[in-house]
Every structure is written in structure tokens, then in C-alpha cells.
Design a protein around this motif. Sequence first.
Motif, PDB file in Angstrom:
ATOM      1  N   GLN A 278       0.818  -1.207   0.000  1.00  0.00           N
ATOM      2  CA  GLN A 278       0.000   0.000   0.000  1.00  0.00           C
ATOM      3  C   GLN A 278       0.856   1.262   0.000  1.00  0.00           C
ATOM      4  O   GLN A 278       0.460   2.288  -0.562  1.00  0.00           O
ATOM      5  N   SER A 281       1.815   2.009  -3.533  1.00  0.00           N
ATOM      6  CA  SER A 281       0.703   2.630  -4.254  1.00  0.00           C
ATOM      7  C   SER A 281       0.592   4.107  -3.904  1.00  0.00           C
ATOM      8  O   SER A 281       0.343   4.957  -4.770  1.00  0.00           O
ATOM      9  N   ARG A 285       0.797   7.442  -6.287  1.00  0.00           N
ATOM     10  CA  ARG A 285      -0.218   8.507  -6.346  1.00  0.00           C
ATOM     11  C   ARG A 285       0.411   9.876  -6.113  1.00  0.00           C
ATOM     12  O   ARG A 285       0.041  10.861  -6.758  1.00  0.00           O
TER      13      ARG A 285
END
Length: 608
Positions: A278, A281, A285
Motif C-alpha cells: 500500500q 501505491s 499517487r
Amino acid sequence: MKQLVHEQRLSELLVDFARTLVTDFPIQAILDRLTSRILEVLPVTGAGVMLMGSDSDLHFASASDKVLLQIEGLQVELGEGPCLEAYRTGQRVLISDMGADKRFPRFGPRAVESGVAAVFGFPMRIDGRQIGAVDLYRDKPGALSADEVAAGQILADVAAAYIVNARGRVASQEAEEEQRYRALHDPLTALPNRTLLYDRIAHALSRARREPAVPAVLCIDLDRFKVINNSLGHRAGDRLLVAVTERLQQALRPGDTLARLGGDEFVVLCDDLAEAGQALSLAGRISNELTSPFQLDDEEVVITASIGMAYAREGHETPEILLQDADTAMYRAKEQGGARYEVIDEQVRSQAQQRLGRENDLRRAIERDELRLVYQPIVSATDGKLQGMEALLRWQHPRRGLLLPADFLPLAEETGLIVPIGAWVLTQACEALQRWRHHTGAEALRLSVNMSALQLARPDFVVSVAATLHDTGTDAAQVCLEVTEHVLVDEGPEVLRTLDELKELGIGLAIDDFGTGYCSLTYLKRVPADTVKVDRTFVAGLGSDQQDTAIVTAVVNLAHSLGMTVVAEGVETPTQLARTRELGCDLVQGYHLFRPLEGADFAALVNS
């Protein structure tokens, strides 16, 4: 008997108010309590309070029922009424028959329609000023007795004192909260600062020991921010940081902490990751959020970020260790060219630990007298006469042996140690120059010393140089400070101002490694330099590379047209020496002529 009961109730009410001095009752609660308790003390059917601010606007209003609360607000709306009049004049306003009174032609009829038959207004006074007023209402006409009027004024004045006390308490609490907020947040972006971030990381690490959550930290450093800040100005840089903050917040998950540690360095704490992926990710972003250009007035700015990630692991007992790992990964991303993210691994951690060891060694090098200077002679290209020398730094490492500048100066630049080291170099070189003054010809020699961007950026740099010259008795005209072309291009107008101030001291200035930094001709014209040093990479090609010959020819012609002296660096062969003479170089230095000499050997050379 009736008078005694009245006085007892008034006393009880005053005691009740006194208790508010040691409570945290908000002002509105104090007003509400006053309007409800007054009905127990005085023969009235309702009570209201109007509290005004320093701007004479209504700040608080309270009443014993909703109708009277509207009546209080109505006075402010109409700009007239007994409560408002008592506040303005500081005098009691007693109206025993509202229907017959003509003082307030707009307010009176509206009050009567609402069931108000009599109104008694008492100013809330303290220290010779009014802070509001108390209204007592009756639903039937009739006056208050003199004792009741006196009691009403006592209640208004005592309430004023308690309200002022409460205001002081609120102001103190707000000041404390503001101070606490400022101590924990960045003033520019309002993000948590290092102190608050460390606290939250500590809580995350503590929770990770009890729960399966995986905390992670992402260090974010903006690429080329310094260039943008220098070229567009600090205000534009600040606006960019605020805009970047807004973009970063859009990329975060609920519960993530975004902090600013200073400059262009941000940190994200993710304290409840279900899995390590995570964080990857999130890094993606963040990179995507920064891809769109930023609009700063008329300028469109594109910026990227280097991101380093570290996951909490065994051994991360403190926030400092976790942040250090993320910071190490971030620098690894920068070393790879920036605009990317890296995750800490054992190899990177080992390299970081080795780097920390080298940094500690370098920090102690001055204290341990491990640094020393050597001096490379600079001679005339035409007749070979000695004209000066360049002070070159060496580090006699206790374990690694003799280290050249390329082995440790980049680390000194990164850590800021170049500032004290650079000051030491200038002092030692000036002292050596003074020791050689008694040798024949030494007073005519010029000492060249290299300066770094960090030194030039310090606001006290010029003052410190002047102090060194004074303390060592060195003539400014005998000193030449060398600045690389890259520094001139990257650092911008601030460096030019510093160079101008150095020139005013009488110090010579040289542009080192010329030809490698893409310095424009316009910019070169603005630099107050008197010497240009042709980079050794171009000198190396003289006699064998037509392009290098053409570049050196152009540099010599350009420098001479601007009234500058040209020094050819890195002359290592007879052919190179001959070509520098033919092309018009004024001075030369290099291994073909002299290797760097120890201080005693250079003194012997001067003496010879």
C-alpha cells in the motif's frame, strides 16, 4: 422580613457567581445562569443580557425565554432600546410602563406586542467603561423599588466583573492553544512539524507492537526546488510549497499524516497499512499528483519528487531510526536521478551506516589535525616565472591513508561541513602566505583558494573572509577566491551579490572549471571576476582534439575581451604547454610544471 429574604437571595446569587471564578464556565453559560437566577432574586418575569465586544457589536446575548432573546436582538437590529441605551450611556434606563413611554418609538411598540409591559436596563460597568447591559422585564406595568433597582445594578456590575474574568480566562486559553499549535505545526503550510510527527510515529510504533498493522514512513524531497526558488524568488517558492502541500493531501488516505520538516522536505506517516504494498501505491499517487504543472503568477512550473520509503521493522525502536531509513532511501532515489521512489534495503542501510561513519570521521578531522594543505605553483605561460599558487586540501585519514578532495569534499558539501573546513583552509593558507613573505618575491605572489556554494550562501561569509584577512595580516589583493561555473549558474543572484561584496574588499575572483557549466555570455559579463580558469578536460585535448582547441581559443578570446586573465589548468605534457602559449593563455598550472608541494617545499621554491 421581606427585605431580609431579598438580601439573602441576592447574597446567594453573588456567592453562586463567585464560584464561576474557579470554574471553566464559558461566557455564554455564565450569561444563561445569570438570566435564570435573577428571576429568583427580583420581582420580574424575565431577564436578558446583552454583551458587547470592543467593536461595539453584539457578541453574546442571553434571556430567560426565547421571546425575550428575540427582544434583545431586536434592540441591536433597530439600533435603539433600553438595554442598548444603558450600554451606550452607562446610566440605568427604567421604564415602568412600556406602552406609555415614547423614548424608543420603533422598539417600544414591538416590545409591547411581544408582551413586555415594563423594562429596566442596567449597564454592566467595570473600570469606568461598559461591556454590556442587563434588562429586567415585567409582563405588567409597575416600577421597581429603590432597593430592587440598587440590587439590579449590583447584579449587573458584579456580572461585568465575572464576565471580564471569564474573557481573560478564554483569552489565556486561546493564547495557550495558539502557542501549542505553533509549537507543533509548520507556519507556512500548517502541517505537523518534526515534533508532532515524531510523537505520531512513536504512537504508531507502539501500536505496531500490539497489532498486526504495518507503519511506514515516506520521505519526499522536491527535485530542483532550489533552482526554482532562486530563479523565481522565495515568495514564489513559498507559494509552490503551499500548492505542493495541497496536491500531496489529495493523494493521502484518511488517517495518514503529512508533515513538513523544513525547506522542501515532506514526510508521510502511514500507521495502519494492511500490507507493505500500500505504501508503494501511495508513492505512485504522490508522483502522479505532482505531474501536472503548477501555475505561479505568469510562470508555469513543473516539479518532480524523490521519495524514500521505510517500513517499521525489528530495531525501529524510535522515530529517529525509522525516519533515518526513509531519508536514506530518499537520497538513494536522488542519486538515481530523482523523480522516482526507493525502498530501504539492507545494502542501502549498510551504505548509509558507512557514510555516517565517514561523516563522523570528517567531522573530527579538523579537531584531530588530520587535514593539511599542499600548494600547486601557477606560472607565467610565456616565461615560466612563478606568479602564485593554489591551495589544495588533503586528508590524512588514520585508516584509509591520504585522501584527495574527490574522496571527501562531496560528503563535506552534503553535510555542510564544507563551511568550517573552507574557513580553516582560508585561514591556514593566509597564515602560510605570511610566513613566506620574508622570502624574495613572495609578496608579489597571489594565493588562490576554492570556495563552495554553501560558503557563498552564508549571510556572514563576506564578514568572515574580511576577519580572516585582518587576523592573519593578509593583503586582500594577494588573495584570489575561486568559484566554479556550476555555482554561478545554479545559485543565482544571491551569489552575484556576495561576489560583488568580496570584490569591494579588494579580493581577486576566478571562475574555475570554465566551459563546463553552460554559463551564458550575459551572465559572465555580470560576474565581477578578473580571472578565468580553463577546465582541464579541454586542456587535455590540446594538440589532438580540434574541438577542444576551438573551445580554448574561444574562451581565451572571450576572457581577454572582458579584461580577464586566463589560466590553463591540468597542463601535463610539453605539447599542452606549447599550445596554451600559442592560444594566448596568460598563466598555467599542472603536473608537467609542478606537482602540488608541501608548505616547506613551496617555501624553498620561492626562495630559489
